[in-house]
Design a protein around this motif. Structure first.
Motif, PDB file in Angstrom:
ATOM      1  N   PHE A 131       0.830  -1.215   0.000  1.00 33.31           N
ATOM      2  CA  PHE A 131       0.000   0.000   0.000  1.00 33.31           C
ATOM      3  C   PHE A 131       0.867   1.268   0.000  1.00 33.31           C
ATOM      4  O   PHE A 131       0.415   2.346  -0.361  1.00 33.31           O
ATOM      5  N   LEU A 132       2.106   1.112   0.484  1.00 37.81           N
ATOM      6  CA  LEU A 132       2.923   2.305   0.710  1.00 37.81           C
ATOM      7  C   LEU A 132       3.310   2.986  -0.597  1.00 37.81           C
ATOM      8  O   LEU A 132       3.439   4.195  -0.668  1.00 37.81           O
ATOM      9  N   GLY A 137      -5.303   4.793  -7.635  1.00 35.02           N
ATOM     10  CA  GLY A 137      -5.841   3.990  -8.726  1.00 35.02           C
ATOM     11  C   GLY A 137      -5.384   2.547  -8.633  1.00 35.02           C
ATOM     12  O   GLY A 137      -6.168   1.614  -8.812  1.00 35.02           O
ATOM     13  N   GLU A 138      -4.116   2.361  -8.293  1.00 32.30           N
ATOM     14  CA  GLU A 138      -3.586   0.995  -8.189  1.00 32.30           C
ATOM     15  C   GLU A 138      -4.248   0.236  -7.045  1.00 32.30           C
ATOM     16  O   GLU A 138      -4.460  -0.979  -7.130  1.00 32.30           O
ATOM     17  N   ILE A 139      -4.573   0.965  -5.969  1.00 29.54           N
ATOM     18  CA  ILE A 139      -5.202   0.298  -4.832  1.00 29.54           C
ATOM     19  C   ILE A 139      -6.596  -0.212  -5.195  1.00 29.54           C
ATOM     20  O   ILE A 139      -6.957  -1.345  -4.872  1.00 29.54           O
ATOM     21  N   SER A 140      -7.365   0.613  -5.899  1.00 27.19           N
ATOM     22  CA  SER A 140      -8.693   0.098  -6.252  1.00 27.19           C
ATOM     23  C   SER A 140      -8.592  -0.956  -7.364  1.00 27.19           C
ATOM     24  O   SER A 140      -9.372  -1.900  -7.401  1.00 27.19           O
ATOM     25  N   PRO A 300      -6.821   1.168   2.679  1.00 29.13           N
ATOM     26  CA  PRO A 300      -5.445   1.009   2.204  1.00 29.13           C
ATOM     27  C   PRO A 300      -4.819   2.326   1.735  1.00 29.13           C
ATOM     28  O   PRO A 300      -3.619   2.542   1.932  1.00 29.13           O
ATOM     29  N   ILE A 301      -5.631   3.211   1.152  1.00 32.22           N
ATOM     30  CA  ILE A 301      -5.063   4.500   0.738  1.00 32.22           C
ATOM     31  C   ILE A 301      -4.573   5.234   1.983  1.00 32.22           C
ATOM     32  O   ILE A 301      -3.473   5.785   2.021  1.00 32.22           O
ATOM     33  N   ALA A 302      -5.390   5.205   3.042  1.00 32.05           N
ATOM     34  CA  ALA A 302      -4.998   5.868   4.286  1.00 32.05           C
ATOM     35  C   ALA A 302      -3.742   5.219   4.872  1.00 32.05           C
ATOM     36  O   ALA A 302      -2.812   5.922   5.281  1.00 32.05           O
ATOM     37  N   PHE A 303      -3.712   3.882   4.876  1.00 29.49           N
ATOM     38  CA  PHE A 303      -2.533   3.206   5.439  1.00 29.49           C
ATOM     39  C   PHE A 303      -1.282   3.543   4.635  1.00 29.49           C
ATOM     40  O   PHE A 303      -0.178   3.599   5.174  1.00 29.49           O
ATOM     41  N   GLY A 304      -1.472   3.760   3.347  1.00 27.65           N
ATOM     42  CA  GLY A 304      -0.330   4.116   2.503  1.00 27.65           C
ATOM     43  C   GLY A 304       0.228   5.490   2.833  1.00 27.65           C
ATOM     44  O   GLY A 304       1.386   5.787   2.561  1.00 27.65           O
ATOM     45  N   GLN A 305      -0.607   6.345   3.427  1.00 28.64           N
ATOM     46  CA  GLN A 305      -0.168   7.716   3.655  1.00 28.64           C
ATOM     47  C   GLN A 305       0.168   8.033   5.101  1.00 28.64           C
ATOM     48  O   GLN A 305       0.924   8.955   5.371  1.00 28.64           O
TER      49      GLN A 305
END
Ligand code: TRP
Length: 453
Positions: A131-132, A137-140, A300-305
């Motif tokens: 996720f990092l 777009g890649e996450i969805s 996951p977007i949040a965890f990536g940030q």
């Protein structure tokens, strides 16, 4: 005439153990995965208020009734309903209420396990740190790719079902109590951290507004039914899960207090999940009504940030898995208790048989995201139908029948004795709600949804 029954499956060690187990059953994917996505599909605030009203007016009183029936019967829901109806001089066909619950349990577990499988998969994604570096777009895209891969979905569904069977085979008491005691508070703290993160994003205000500002024009009759269904689903009501847990409840435990604690915890977790997720939806310009993938795309977007996102992300999905696990076992327990009681099949084998039935039914849900996605009934896929029929029809119907049995048919003496509230104002209010408010509420919402009213 009724001497006290004992459950052949044993008893919780204390009232506290029951609260833990029942809260473990209630808190699960229903709160963290289903509540936000259904809220998003039905437009936010008005749905949430309607949901809270259903929890308060229908959920609490019916949960008390369901626990009470379980403790009085002290057997699997099927046999409990049969014994109680005989004891009250009623038609033993009430046992079919137990059967309906067993069927509902299989249907729910069949798709629940598939979603829990997504959670399993996401533990690995989060752990690998993928996720990092991924873009939104890649996450969805990653989630869509998972849905298009029947082999992977099936593998995870199988793994989760095996986990469920193992715990049920050991007996829901052993191991479970200890695990729940540590993991539930941990999940709660992690959710708090997520809400904290959501507050730091610039979508927080909009998220809170979306969740609590009731725009009634957005709430359809269908939305009312969905709110009722969500209340039943989230509280594990109407299929015998709470009844079978009630059948292991010590005699001296107060049903009123335990119920209120369970409902409070469940509701709090759902609201916190909403507060963690909707701000992210707005901050990242996502779609609140995007459906069952909502948390698997936003979080996951949040965890990536966020700082330490890899640790928090992995921890979050692990805890979500445990929450799902302590819920899924309660979906299997009524069927297993019956197999043990009536067929004399040992618990491990009973658990395996029941698990196999639910697993087989789940294959349809696995395929409904890929090979079967075009097979639809009323526009709904197999997965959607399983979810809709159980949450919006079978569970409220089960709840309605439980209310009617308890408040209209059982002798008042038995109810008073088992509930242990005395006959004062609290009891009178409960009786009034179970007699009138809850059944009328369910019926009106049903009729409303099929457009009669
Ligand atoms: N309540 C659980 C959740 O929110 C799911 C669940 C467990 C359930 N047992 C149930 C739902 C019985 C309905 C009936 O995830």
């Amino acid at each position: 005439m009724t001497e006290k029954r004992q459950s052949i499956h044993g008893q919780w060690s204390s009232r506290w153990a029951f609260i833990m187990a029942a809260t473990g059953s209630a808190v699960g994917l229903g709160n963290i995965w289903r509540f936000p996505y259904i809220t998003g599909e039905y437009g936010g605030g008005a749905f949430v208020l309607m949901y809270l009203a259903c929890v308060l007016m229908v959920g609490i009183p019916i949960m008390m009734a369901e626990v009470m029936l379980g403790r009085r019967g002290r057997q699997s829901p099927i046999n409990t309903m049969e014994s109680l109806s005989k004891e009250e001089g009623l038609n033993p066909a009430w046992r079919y209420l137990g059967w309906m619950g067993v069927v509902a349990g299989f249907l729910i577990l069949s798709f629940y396990s598939v979603v829990a499988g997504w959670t399993l998969e996401y533990i690995f994604h989060a752990g690998s740190g993928s996720f990092l570096t991924a873009t939104d777009g890649e996450i969805s895209e990653a989630f869509d790719r998972l849905l298009r891969d029947p082999g992977q979905l099936l593998a995870m569904h199988t793994l989760f079902m095996a986990l469920t069977v193992v715990v049920v085979a050991m007996g829901v008491r052993s191991g479970l109590e200890r695990a729940v005691k540590v993991l539930m508070p941990a999940l709660f703290i992690l959710l708090l951290i997520m809400v904290g993160y959501a507050m730091s994003t610039d979508g927080f205000q909009e998220g809170v507004y979306y969740m609590f500002y009731p725009d009634w024009s957005k709430l359809s009759a269908e939305g009312f039914l969905a709110a009722l269904g969500q209340a039943f689903f989230s509280l594990s009501l109407g299929m015998g899960a709470i009844m079978v847990y009630g059948s292991y409840l010590p005699d001296d435990a107060s049903i009123g207090h335990t119920t209120v604690s369970i409902v409070l915890a469940d509701t709090l977790v759902a609201i916190m999940a909403g507060l963690a997720i909707f701000p992210l939806v707005f901050a990242y310009g996502l779609e609140a009504g995007s459906g069952p993938g909502l948390i698997f795309v936003t979080l996951p977007i949040a965890f990536g940030q966020m700082p330490y996102g890899q640790v928090f992300g992995t921890g979050f999905f692990v805890l979500l898995l445990f929450a799902a696990w302590t819920s899924s076992i309660s979906l299997l327990e009524p069927a297993v208790a019956w197999l043990v009681e009536n067929r004399g099949i040992a618990r491990p084998k009973s658990a395996a048989i029941a698990g196999l039935i639910a697993w087989t039914l789940g294959i349809g849900s696995v395929l409904s995201f890929n090979l079967w996605q075009d097979y639809r009934l009323f526009g709904k896929t197999y997965f959607d139908i399983m979810d809709y029929v159980t949450s919006n029809i079978l569970l409220p119907l089960g709840g309605l029948l439980i209310a009617i049995f308890t408040a209209w048919l059982m002798s008042r003496k038995a109810v008073v004795a088992e509930l242990g509230l005395g006959e004062g104002l609290v009891f009178q209010s409960w009786l009034f709600v179970v007699r009138f408010v809850a059944p009328v509420g369910v019926v009106v919402i049903f009729l409303h949804a099929i457009d009669i009213i």
